[in-house]
Write a protein that holds these residues in place. Structure first.
Motif, PDB file in Angstrom:
ATOM      1  N   ASN A   1       2.549   3.772  -7.757  1.00 40.88           N
ATOM      2  CA  ASN A   1       3.572   2.776  -7.448  1.00 40.88           C
ATOM      3  C   ASN A   1       3.404   2.034  -6.125  1.00 40.88           C
ATOM      4  OD1 ASN A   1       5.455   3.021  -9.763  1.00 40.88           O
ATOM      5  ND2 ASN A   1       5.437   5.161  -9.114  1.00 40.88           N
ATOM      6  N   LEU A   2       2.579   2.569  -5.242  1.00 39.45           N
ATOM      7  CA  LEU A   2       2.434   1.890  -3.949  1.00 39.45           C
ATOM      8  C   LEU A   2       1.320   0.856  -4.017  1.00 39.45           C
ATOM      9  CD1 LEU A   2       2.877   4.908  -1.492  1.00 39.45           C
ATOM     10  CD2 LEU A   2       4.504   3.077  -1.926  1.00 39.45           C
ATOM     11  N   HIS A   3       1.527  -0.262  -3.343  1.00 42.97           N
ATOM     12  CA  HIS A   3       0.508  -1.312  -3.261  1.00 42.97           C
ATOM     13  C   HIS A   3       0.703  -2.002  -1.917  1.00 42.97           C
ATOM     14  CE1 HIS A   3       3.718  -4.215  -4.075  1.00 42.97           C
ATOM     15  NE2 HIS A   3       4.182  -3.266  -4.852  1.00 42.97           N
ATOM     16  N   LEU A   4      -0.130  -2.983  -1.646  1.00 42.03           N
ATOM     17  CA  LEU A   4       0.001  -3.676  -0.367  1.00 42.03           C
ATOM     18  C   LEU A   4       0.970  -4.851  -0.486  1.00 42.03           C
ATOM     19  CD1 LEU A   4      -3.716  -3.738   0.864  1.00 42.03           C
ATOM     20  CD2 LEU A   4      -1.948  -2.005   1.255  1.00 42.03           C
ATOM     21  N   CYS A   5       1.800  -5.001   0.525  1.00 39.43           N
ATOM     22  CA  CYS A   5       2.721  -6.148   0.596  1.00 39.43           C
ATOM     23  C   CYS A   5       1.882  -7.429   0.646  1.00 39.43           C
ATOM     24  CB  CYS A   5       3.583  -6.019   1.856  1.00 39.43           C
ATOM     25  SG  CYS A   5       4.582  -7.472   2.215  1.00 39.43           S
ATOM     26  N   PRO A   6       2.186  -8.407  -0.201  1.00 44.16           N
ATOM     27  CA  PRO A   6       1.352  -9.624  -0.226  1.00 44.16           C
ATOM     28  C   PRO A   6       1.484 -10.475   1.035  1.00 44.16           C
ATOM     29  CG  PRO A   6       3.262  -9.853  -1.659  1.00 44.16           C
ATOM     30  CD  PRO A   6       3.264  -8.434  -1.194  1.00 44.16           C
ATOM     31  N   ILE A   7       2.506 -10.189   1.843  1.00 48.01           N
ATOM     32  CA  ILE A   7       2.674 -10.979   3.070  1.00 48.01           C
ATOM     33  C   ILE A   7       1.945 -10.317   4.248  1.00 48.01           C
ATOM     34  CG2 ILE A   7       4.342 -11.915   4.741  1.00 48.01           C
ATOM     35  CD1 ILE A   7       6.390 -12.012   2.423  1.00 48.01           C
TER      36      ILE A   7
ATOM     37  N   ILE B   1       2.044  -0.964   3.292  1.00 48.08           N
ATOM     38  CA  ILE B   1       2.140  -0.278   2.005  1.00 48.08           C
ATOM     39  C   ILE B   1       3.589  -0.261   1.533  1.00 48.08           C
ATOM     40  CG2 ILE B   1       2.065   2.051   1.006  1.00 48.08           C
ATOM     41  CD1 ILE B   1      -0.632   2.411   2.199  1.00 48.08           C
ATOM     42  N   THR B   2       3.795  -0.553   0.259  1.00 45.23           N
ATOM     43  CA  THR B   2       5.163  -0.608  -0.267  1.00 45.23           C
ATOM     44  C   THR B   2       5.190  -0.389  -1.780  1.00 45.23           C
ATOM     45  OG1 THR B   2       7.196  -1.932  -0.350  1.00 45.23           O
ATOM     46  CG2 THR B   2       5.113  -3.125  -0.645  1.00 45.23           C
TER      47      THR B   2
END
Lengths: 202, 202
Positions: B54-60, B64-65
């Motif tokens: 479920n965690l991925h990198l914030c596109p901004i 990690i979120t």
């Protein structure tokens, strides 16, 4: 509003439960585990699952093994008349790495520590006494940690062995200055032990 | 004959790959993971699997979120005109813990280090420049590590920002003695930096 993501936080908290892992290291490990490729994490998890499914305690010495009898107990070249008694499996591993011991082991899986309510029944002590009673043992080396509970455990075991079998050599690992230590920097307790336990110069 | 079981050895080797983990700690962690009850290990593995899924990198900002936009970027109370540029997510976490920064971040996921063949294209640098171009930023705090590659990365980024936008404050985190440090015990490099970077007494 919490700025750290709750799933990341849960993972860090799980990793912090591991021994010798502080909060900073837990954070680094969590981020590392998240960054691993699918096949890398699979290898990690498969190795863990395989180890947990197949490893058990050796019924003789309580070392960890996936064989019926552990590698050391089943090694015919080892001296089975000498038992080195240790608290934990990692103590056994550390002694094996020295290459200076060719006997067999007995892992207690703990020590006797009345302060923390750990009595003789909670360690593999009865099993040790049975081994000593039922096989030809010449020496028992008490290699529990040289701390309060380890010393107490060693003394307790020595007395018990003496009470069941008199013709057995019971020894305790030496305490003193670590090799290459600087006396001026040594801790007081170790230094006083090194003086107390001094040996004749030969 | 190897005295350490091969499955235990494989597990220790896998654990040694984790960051900040030496051979002794890997051994302790392996034995601990083997000793866990089924429900404890399940919780550990479930947390890890859930986090990875479920965690991925914030596109901004590339924090990690598990949200579409990370907790910090979506927090309306944060000052979006200030970007603190860090190398890794754990640097962000460390700064968040201080509670002394109320702006937003940009995680580079690395630094520029020609010696180790890490160029500007391997970090989230283009993304940072796009942010600066396309939004109203008043200050960029360069909080890469105060070491060789971190300093070089900061200098490189500062020049790039200057070349695209002049009306922006670019700052670098301070280097000096740690709080509560003893000057007599400080390392020479830090001490010389602390003298070089001295400030007017006000």
């Amino acid at each position: 509003m919490e700025s750290i993501n709750s799933k990341l936080k849960s993972l860090i908290e799980e990793i912090e439960k591991l021994p010798s892992i502080g909060p900073k290291t837990a954070e680094r490990i969590a981020l590392y585990l998240l960054s691993l490729e699918e096949q890398e994490i699979k290898k990690f998890l498969d190795t863990l699952t395989d180890a947990r499914a197949n490893l058990h305690l050796c019924p003789i010495c309580f070392n960890i093994t996936d064989k019926e009898i552990c590698e050391i107990c089943s090694d015919e070249s080892r001296d089975r008349s000498s038992i080195c008694v240790v608290e934990e499996v990692n103590d056994l591993l550390a002694i094996e790495k020295t290459g200076s011991y060719k006997g067999v082991y007995h892992v207690l899986h703990g020590d006797i520590d009345p302060i923390n309510h750990k009595g003789p029944d909670q360690i593999k002590l009865k099993e040790l006494l049975d081994r000593i009673k039922n096989s030809h043992i010449k020496e028992v080396i008490l290699a529990t940690n040289p701390d309060f509970s380890g010393d107490m455990t060693a003394t307790y075991i020595a007395k018990l062995i003496n009470s069941i079998k008199m013709d057995i050599r019971i020894t305790r690992i030496a305490v003193g200055l670590p090799k290459e230590a600087e006396i001026g920097l040594a801790d007081t307790l170790t230094l006083s032990m090194a003086i107390k336990e001094r040996k004749e110069y030969k």
